[in-house]
Scaffold this motif. Structure first.
Motif, PDB file in Angstrom:
ATOM      1  N   GLN A   5      40.764  40.576  43.181  1.00  0.00           N
ATOM      2  CA  GLN A   5      41.693  41.343  42.361  1.00  0.00           C
ATOM      3  C   GLN A   5      41.297  42.811  42.419  1.00  0.00           C
ATOM      4  OE1 GLN A   5      41.660  39.877  38.357  1.00  0.00           O
ATOM      5  NE2 GLN A   5      39.503  40.267  38.048  1.00  0.00           N
ATOM      6  N   ASN A  22      54.577  47.841  44.784  1.00  0.00           N
ATOM      7  CA  ASN A  22      55.052  46.500  45.080  1.00  0.00           C
ATOM      8  C   ASN A  22      53.813  45.641  45.363  1.00  0.00           C
ATOM      9  OD1 ASN A  22      55.896  44.166  46.384  1.00  0.00           O
ATOM     10  ND2 ASN A  22      57.605  45.179  47.393  1.00  0.00           N
ATOM     11  N   ALA A  23      53.593  44.616  44.573  1.00  0.00           N
ATOM     12  CA  ALA A  23      52.398  43.782  44.699  1.00  0.00           C
ATOM     13  C   ALA A  23      52.221  43.256  46.118  1.00  0.00           C
ATOM     14  CB  ALA A  23      52.452  42.620  43.713  1.00  0.00           C
ATOM     15  N   ASN A  24      53.301  42.834  46.761  1.00  0.00           N
ATOM     16  CA  ASN A  24      53.204  42.276  48.115  1.00  0.00           C
ATOM     17  C   ASN A  24      52.677  43.289  49.115  1.00  0.00           C
ATOM     18  OD1 ASN A  24      54.151  39.784  47.294  1.00  0.00           O
ATOM     19  ND2 ASN A  24      56.270  40.276  47.761  1.00  0.00           N
ATOM     20  N   ALA A  29      50.170  38.780  44.869  1.00  0.00           N
ATOM     21  CA  ALA A  29      51.421  38.188  44.391  1.00  0.00           C
ATOM     22  C   ALA A  29      51.891  38.821  43.086  1.00  0.00           C
ATOM     23  CB  ALA A  29      51.248  36.684  44.203  1.00  0.00           C
ATOM     24  N   HIS A  30      50.974  39.386  42.299  1.00  0.00           N
ATOM     25  CA  HIS A  30      51.330  39.915  40.977  1.00  0.00           C
ATOM     26  C   HIS A  30      50.707  41.286  40.752  1.00  0.00           C
ATOM     27  CE1 HIS A  30      52.793  35.940  39.861  1.00  0.00           C
ATOM     28  NE2 HIS A  30      51.666  35.450  40.315  1.00  0.00           N
ATOM     29  N   GLU A  32      50.527  44.047  37.294  1.00  0.00           N
ATOM     30  CA  GLU A  32      50.870  44.318  35.902  1.00  0.00           C
ATOM     31  C   GLU A  32      50.569  45.774  35.599  1.00  0.00           C
ATOM     32  OE1 GLU A  32      48.731  41.615  33.421  1.00  0.00           O
ATOM     33  OE2 GLU A  32      49.590  39.857  34.383  1.00  0.00           O
ATOM     34  N   TYR A  47      47.355  49.777  36.962  1.00  0.00           N
ATOM     35  CA  TYR A  47      48.024  48.692  37.675  1.00  0.00           C
ATOM     36  C   TYR A  47      46.967  47.666  38.038  1.00  0.00           C
ATOM     37  CZ  TYR A  47      52.043  51.773  38.165  1.00  0.00           C
ATOM     38  OH  TYR A  47      53.104  52.589  37.911  1.00  0.00           O
ATOM     39  N   PHE A  49      46.226  44.222  40.008  1.00  0.00           N
ATOM     40  CA  PHE A  49      46.717  43.347  41.069  1.00  0.00           C
ATOM     41  C   PHE A  49      45.911  42.062  41.038  1.00  0.00           C
ATOM     42  CE2 PHE A  49      47.502  47.691  42.252  1.00  0.00           C
ATOM     43  CZ  PHE A  49      48.779  47.669  42.772  1.00  0.00           C
ATOM     44  N   ARG A  50      46.611  40.929  41.077  1.00  0.00           N
ATOM     45  CA  ARG A  50      45.906  39.642  41.075  1.00  0.00           C
ATOM     46  C   ARG A  50      46.661  38.629  41.929  1.00  0.00           C
ATOM     47  NH1 ARG A  50      48.561  36.499  37.436  1.00  0.00           N
ATOM     48  NH2 ARG A  50      49.821  37.573  35.902  1.00  0.00           N
ATOM     49  N   SER A  51      46.018  37.542  42.212  1.00  0.00           N
ATOM     50  CA  SER A  51      46.550  36.459  43.037  1.00  0.00           C
ATOM     51  C   SER A  51      46.831  36.925  44.465  1.00  0.00           C
ATOM     52  CB  SER A  51      47.826  35.852  42.439  1.00  0.00           C
ATOM     53  OG  SER A  51      47.606  35.388  41.127  1.00  0.00           O
TER      54      SER A  51
END
Length: 121
Positions: A5, A22-24, A29-30, A32, A47, A49-51
């Protein structure tokens, strides 16, 4: 050891309207968004970022994230200080704060509050 993460923190007022990561693009994938309030320094936007995306090669995820962060930061005013925190699968974590001016690294310290305390942002 792979990136599991990451967080990107910037001064809240430096974020242009409508621009969001954009997370991708970052290999995750995510994402917040959270506003961080602190009476000692100005408000920050974080921001998280996880997964990690399963189709991204885990060995290259940190590079994918770094490239996407560099691209995203081009939308900000030049010289905006920012902080990146990366967490890895082995439980280790790295936090670095940066300040660029004229596309050159001018200072590096941690945490971001140190940079903001010594700047006009």
């Amino acid at each position: 050891m792979t990136l599991s993460q990451a967080k990107l923190v910037i001064p809240a007022h430096m974020l242009p309207g409508g621009v969001a990561p954009n997370a991708n693009d970052f290999g995750f994938a995510h994402v917040e968004k959270q506003r961080l309030e602190n009476r000692d320094i100005q408000p920050l936007t974080e921001y998280s970022f996880r997964s990690p995306l399963p189709h991204i090669d885990k060995a290259n995820l940190a590079t994918v994230f770094d490239n996407a962060a560099e691209h995203f930061l081009w939308h900000l005013a030049k010289g905006t200080p920012y902080q990146i925190t990366k967490s890895f699968s082995n439980g280790s974590q790295t936090t670095k704060s940066y300040h660029y001016e004229n596309n050159r690294l001018t200072s590096k310290s941690s945490p971001l509050a140190d940079l903001l305390a010594n700047s006009l942002f």
